[in-house]
Design a protein around this motif. Structure first.
Motif, short mmCIF file in Angstrom:
data_model
loop_
_atom_site.label_atom_id
_atom_site.label_comp_id
_atom_site.label_asym_id
_atom_site.label_seq_id
_atom_site.Cartn_x
_atom_site.Cartn_y
_atom_site.Cartn_z
N VAL A 34 0.81 -1.22 0.00
CA VAL A 34 0.00 0.00 0.00
C VAL A 34 0.85 1.28 0.00
N GLN A 35 2.15 1.11 0.05
CA GLN A 35 3.12 2.22 0.02
C GLN A 35 2.90 3.23 1.15
N LEU A 36 2.77 2.70 2.35
CA LEU A 36 2.67 3.52 3.55
C LEU A 36 3.65 2.98 4.58
N SER A 37 3.96 3.79 5.58
CA SER A 37 4.86 3.31 6.63
C SER A 37 4.11 2.35 7.56
N LEU A 43 -4.22 -3.03 12.29
CA LEU A 43 -4.73 -4.34 11.88
C LEU A 43 -5.82 -4.78 12.84
N VAL A 44 -6.92 -5.32 12.29
CA VAL A 44 -8.02 -5.85 13.10
C VAL A 44 -8.15 -7.33 12.76
N VAL A 45 -8.08 -8.17 13.80
CA VAL A 45 -8.13 -9.63 13.61
C VAL A 45 -9.31 -10.22 14.37
N MET A 74 -8.78 -10.44 7.66
CA MET A 74 -8.46 -9.34 8.58
C MET A 74 -8.84 -8.03 7.93
N TYR A 75 -8.86 -7.00 8.75
CA TYR A 75 -9.17 -5.66 8.24
C TYR A 75 -7.98 -4.75 8.52
N LEU A 76 -7.81 -3.78 7.63
CA LEU A 76 -6.70 -2.84 7.77
C LEU A 76 -7.22 -1.41 7.71
N PHE A 77 -6.83 -0.64 8.70
CA PHE A 77 -7.16 0.78 8.76
C PHE A 77 -5.85 1.56 8.80
N PHE A 78 -5.95 2.87 8.57
CA PHE A 78 -4.76 3.71 8.56
C PHE A 78 -4.89 4.84 9.57
N LYS A 79 -3.77 5.13 10.22
CA LYS A 79 -3.72 6.31 11.08
C LYS A 79 -3.42 7.51 10.19
N HIS A 80 -3.96 8.64 10.55
CA HIS A 80 -3.67 9.88 9.82
C HIS A 80 -2.19 10.21 10.04
N PRO A 81 -1.48 10.68 9.01
CA PRO A 81 -0.05 10.96 9.15
C PRO A 81 0.28 11.94 10.27
N ASP A 82 -0.59 12.93 10.51
CA ASP A 82 -0.33 13.87 11.60
C ASP A 82 -0.33 13.17 12.95
N LEU A 83 -1.23 12.21 13.12
CA LEU A 83 -1.32 11.46 14.37
C LEU A 83 -0.05 10.65 14.59
#
Length: 170
Positions: A34-37, A43-45, A74-83
């Motif tokens: 996904v080209q993110l850090s 991750l949600v399992v 599984m499910y994948l969510f992203f944190k906002h970069p500022d956070l």
């Protein structure tokens, strides 16, 4: 083992991981995809009522210890970069990928990076102070030169008066 990760955007990543893979290893595979850090991934399992978010301190746990099996979903969510940036900054960590994401996020929102803004503002203040000091020095010099010129004119004028008075006496 093969696992399926559903991203919040609705896309799926089907990936193959070792039986003894850790959460971190899976996140690293996904991060590349996904080209993110890795620090931005959540991750949600689990199944149905047993679903839970995997916390960062569980990154070294093995997937199988969290109930992940062959063909798990599984499910994948992203944190906002500022956070992510705010969480990492106090610890002295600066992930280049996160910094790049923050910059891109802010550019996308038409915002400027506050630190860059503050740095630029500080540099402007420094320059203004230096320029102000230089201007005051120049002004002081000009005042002194003007005073010297006026003194010189007065002396010259006094000298001319003296000559004129002598002419008048003779």
């Amino acid at each position: 083992m093969k696992v399926s990760v559903e991203i919040i955007t609705g896309t799926f990543i089907d990936t193959e991981v070792n039986e003894n893979a850790t959460v971190r290893e899976l996140k690293e595979k996904i991060a590349t995809e996904v080209q993110l850090s890795v620090s931005r991934l959540i991750l949600v399992v689990g199944h149905e009522e047993e679903r839970r978010m995997v916390t960062e301190d569980e990154d070294e746990k093995k997937l199988k210890d969290l109930g992940v099996r062959e063909d798990s979903h599984m499910y994948l969510f992203f944190k906002h970069p500022d956070l992510v940036y705010k969480e990492e900054k106090p610890q002295g960590k600066e992930d280049d990928a996160s910094m790049k994401e923050i910059a891109e996020s802010k550019r996308g929102n038409g915002e400027e990076d506050e630190e860059a803004k503050e740095k630029t503002h500080g540099e402007k203040e420094d320059t203004a102070m230096k320029n102000g000091e230089e201007d005051r020095e120049k002004e002081k010099k000009n005042v002194e030169e003007t005073k010297d010129n006026e003194d010189g004119k007065e002396k010259a004028s006094e000298g001319e008066k003296g000559e004129n008075e002598m002419d008048m006496v003779s």
